[in-house]
Design an enzyme around this catalytic site. Structure first.
Site, PDB file in Angstrom:
ATOM      1  N   GLY B  15     -28.222   1.320  37.592  1.00 30.44           N
ATOM      2  CA  GLY B  15     -27.073   0.594  37.933  1.00 30.44           C
ATOM      3  C   GLY B  15     -27.071  -0.516  37.182  1.00 30.44           C
ATOM      4  O   GLY B  15     -27.870  -1.603  37.532  1.00 30.44           O
ATOM      5  N   GLU B 174      -4.610  -8.063  45.279  1.00 34.33           N
ATOM      6  CA  GLU B 174      -4.708  -8.632  43.768  1.00 34.33           C
ATOM      7  C   GLU B 174      -3.763  -7.508  42.949  1.00 34.33           C
ATOM      8  O   GLU B 174      -2.953  -7.942  42.247  1.00 34.33           O
ATOM      9  CB  GLU B 174      -6.187  -8.459  43.408  1.00 34.33           C
ATOM     10  CG  GLU B 174      -6.564  -9.921  43.718  1.00 34.33           C
ATOM     11  CD  GLU B 174      -8.101  -9.840  43.679  1.00 34.33           C
ATOM     12  OE1 GLU B 174      -8.816 -10.861  43.744  1.00 34.33           O
ATOM     13  OE2 GLU B 174      -8.737  -8.811  43.188  1.00 34.33           O
ATOM     14  N   ASP B 303     -23.720  -3.231  46.719  1.00 31.91           N
ATOM     15  CA  ASP B 303     -22.903  -2.412  47.372  1.00 31.91           C
ATOM     16  C   ASP B 303     -23.351  -1.179  48.248  1.00 31.91           C
ATOM     17  O   ASP B 303     -22.842  -0.545  49.100  1.00 31.91           O
ATOM     18  CB  ASP B 303     -21.588  -1.938  46.848  1.00 31.91           C
ATOM     19  CG  ASP B 303     -20.680  -3.213  46.592  1.00 31.91           C
ATOM     20  OD1 ASP B 303     -20.866  -4.266  47.245  1.00 31.91           O
ATOM     21  OD2 ASP B 303     -19.609  -2.997  45.811  1.00 31.91           O
ATOM     22  N   ALA B 318     -19.763  -9.648  44.119  1.00 27.31           N
ATOM     23  CA  ALA B 318     -20.644  -9.903  42.978  1.00 27.31           C
ATOM     24  C   ALA B 318     -21.718 -10.998  43.236  1.00 27.31           C
ATOM     25  O   ALA B 318     -22.908 -10.741  42.899  1.00 27.31           O
ATOM     26  CB  ALA B 318     -19.833 -10.350  41.841  1.00 27.31           C
TER      27      ALA B 318
END
Lengths: 452, 452
Positions: B15, B174, B303, B318
């Site tokens: 990842g 958002e 996560d 993040a």
């Protein structure tokens, strides 16, 4: 008000490419007409720079603009729909899901790839006409290098690193030059196991020279410039077979996993429903007013029109389509005002083909040959000028400038989707230790334990 | 040389999100390790701005960078592959097409959407995690307006112009704010038959307030700001049904063709193969060194890791993932040098949610609440700062500045593919004359003949 509106002459324009857009813009201020622009895509595409999307220099959005944002005139509607056929007797355009009656119809649907008598080649050798095509080609090329990086068999690795472009017209030449440049400048730092500079880019052309529409000296110059960019140019090479494993021409076979098609174009098939005579490429042989034979209300422009001037065909390039679009708009207005009509005249301001960064060849005003950097500068200037009116020009220039000064275009190297499934199986040696197999422990569990 | 190289400690990182990338970068200069970064995409994605791609403010390339171009260290390899499982006993990562032995493994595979017990909702209500998701949402939203423009039945037109977003966490908030802004500022000029400002944007939240992870006063402020942007906020609304025609919650049904999912996330399923205890969201309850229970060589970060600190979960954002990535790199180096290990500590510098242009809410250093323009300025500054190191920041800032000063983002409104087939059938009235049907000639052939 409603009545007023409906009494206006209804012009339906099919295709929002260079020709259709110019026609719509030129009719946008006429209050005796209303205009409906029909396109199956929501964006106008600046096709001359499409090869730069395919070679990861520009973004899709850099060379496209929503049709709705380009056509803001009050008398103009935009309809997202795929045109299916024309019923000229009933004066109706048939689209998917409905019919649109017209008073005047402008067909500006452009060209598509032609694989001659080999439709099966379309799957293995994608052409370059739409944004989807460009993104697909970009992903195929980038994935080929990923596959080469994974591949342990040198023969198959070579095959992944061989790229064949069929057809050395402007599209093929531009693709080959940009692709070769990319392998030598943008990519090398990214890979550990392969040297992307060893990639072969081979340009095959059936005719005896590249850029056949240009004077011979320019073909020669283009060939030399391509070779300087490490493109292998093979002329007189008639391709007889293409499949997943390679390309066959004459007695030769090139093993490759990536074949790109720049050879044949044919007019979009919509004009067939007009039932008028077509030329070999499927284009309508239009009248001096650019109407289809016997159909005074049906105008055909751009790449679907076959126009001759001084015994030479008008080329299938953006400026020609734009001139036709403007001429048709004028003809429609003149007819409504019962003015005399003038025939279409093509004004050849020039045409250029780019070979690489700082290299181009071209003919200015159909007489002055140009090559090298001066030709490239004219080409770049003209293209930036054309992009004016599109909001994206700042972004295009930024990307170009960046590419020019850094050999890069690095962050355009985007594969949007997952590609892993298209890659070759991982060789045992590819990611494990690089010891010779005999020295390598059979089970990783027997490797030296990590220090804790 | 080859032998030297293979004796290095092999760190495999799965990842290349915020966590994985930081781990790889922090290990990039260590000469006692070699690093292999495995990802199924070729790009790192700046996920916090993904909703701006979905709402046509930014381009995909603005918020992504090829992993190979970000990781240029000599000791680091990048492999494009989909990880399938971990065989912790044999210390092997299984990928599609092969196996990769590791000495240390870092799992940083992030989160995916969770539709709780309704996997069938995934088709109708796309979530927002990847670039493909963002492009799909953008195309769905734009296509809905195209369909509304074509639609003649007012009930169905209303349905096309209704947008439901499920889940009022940061992503949902958002998306809702940006979508509503787009319908009121970027789109109105483009359409003739619909007024895009009449579009409804409805935000559904099962819990009693929006942005549940923030203090109550910020939830209140966010709700007010959303409502000022014409978003209809419905809290305490547990969704029980979603299909092509609408959304059901409680006794209510909203007719809509566009549902977006911002509700549930779950850890990526790769960690299941570790066969260690997982929490309800499928995350690994890691040790203070961020290793999986009983597997000292398998680090789990971002996560996919469940980390508690002072009785509160470390948030799935993040900065937390990046801190974990750097900590794991340090732990691996410390182990190799047989230094004592330190436990992971999360430093909460703040977290923000953007509501619209110039509006945000946030918590700075986990104590100072901010809202409105000051919060937005901090948010924008932090994001631009994070983007440094990515070449695209100039382009992002250009697009942002353009959007800010022109209410636009106009040329991002790109539907790459053909969409015509998803549109409703063309109503007879939609493109023909707008006379009442009785007054309209049956056959277009009987319309007034165009003047020639």
């Amino acid at each position: 008000m409603e009545r007023d509106r409906d009494s206006r002459h209804h012009v339906v324009i099919v295709g929002a490419g260079f020709g259709g857009l110019q026609a719509a813009k030129a009719l946008g201020k006429a209050d005796t007409v209303r205009v409906t622009v029909v396109d199956r895509y929501n964006h106008h595409l600046f096709q001359p720079l499409l090869y730069q999307v395919a070679t990861a220099v520009l973004n899709p959005a850099d060379i496209s603009a929503p049709i709705r944002s380009v056509l803001h005139s009050r008398n103009t509607e935009v309809l997202l729909a795929e045109a299916k056929s024309v019923d000229a007797r009933r004066k109706v355009l048939v689209v998917e899901g409905g019919e649109i009656p017209y008073d005047s119809l402008v067909l500006a649907t452009g060209a598509t790839h032609s694989y001659f008598k080999h439709p099966e080649w379309a799957q293995v050798a994608p052409g370059l006409k739409t944004l989807e095509d460009a993104v697909r080609i970009r992903e195929r090329v980038l994935t080929a290098f990923e596959a080469a990086e994974r591949e342990s068999d040198p023969v198959r690795q070579r095959q992944w690193m061989t790229f064949v472009i069929i057809g050395a017209g402007p599209t093929g030449v531009e693709l080959a030059g940009a692709l070769s440049y990319m392998t030598r400048h943008a990519l090398p730092k990214d890979f550990r196991r392969i040297d992307t500079r060893e990639a072969r880019v081979i340009l095959l052309e059936g005719l005896p020279r590249v850029l056949n529409a240009y004077p011979e000296e320019l073909s020669e110059a283009a060939k030399k410039d391509l070779e300087a960019l490490h493109v292998e140019v093979r002329t007189g090479a008639m391709v007889t077979g293409i499949d997943e494993e390679g390309v066959t021409f004459g007695d030769e076979h090139i093993a490759t996993r990536t074949v790109l098609w720049g050879a044949g174009v044919a007019a979009s098939p919509l004009v067939r429903s007009l039932e008028v005579p077509l030329d070999r490429a499927g284009r309508v042989k239009v009248s001096p007013q650019l109407t289809a034979p016997g159909l005074n209300d049906v105008y055909v422009i751009g790449d679907v029109a076959a126009v001759e001037q001084n015994g030479k065909p008008v080329p299938g390039i953006a400026p020609a389509a734009m001139q036709m679009g403007r001429h048709v708009a004028k003809t429609i207005r003149d007819r409504l005002q019962q003015k005399p009509l003038s025939p279409f005249r093509y004004h050849d301001k020039g045409s250029f083909a780019v070979i690489g960064r700082g290299y181009a060849v071209g003919l200015l005003f159909d007489k002055w040959s140009m090559k090298g950097l001066p030709a490239w500068l004219v080409w770049a200037g003209v293209h930036v000028a054309y992009l004016i009116g599109f909001r994206n020009r700042a972004s295009v220039m930024l990307n170009w400038a960046y590419t020019f000064f850094t050999k890069g275009g690095r962050d355009m190297r985007l594969i949007t989707g997952k590609v892993a499934t298209r890659l070759p199986a991982l060789a045992p040696s590819a990611q494990g230790p690089v010891l010779p197999p005999s020295a390598r422990p059979e089970l990783p569990a027997s490797q030296p334990a990590p220090v804790h």
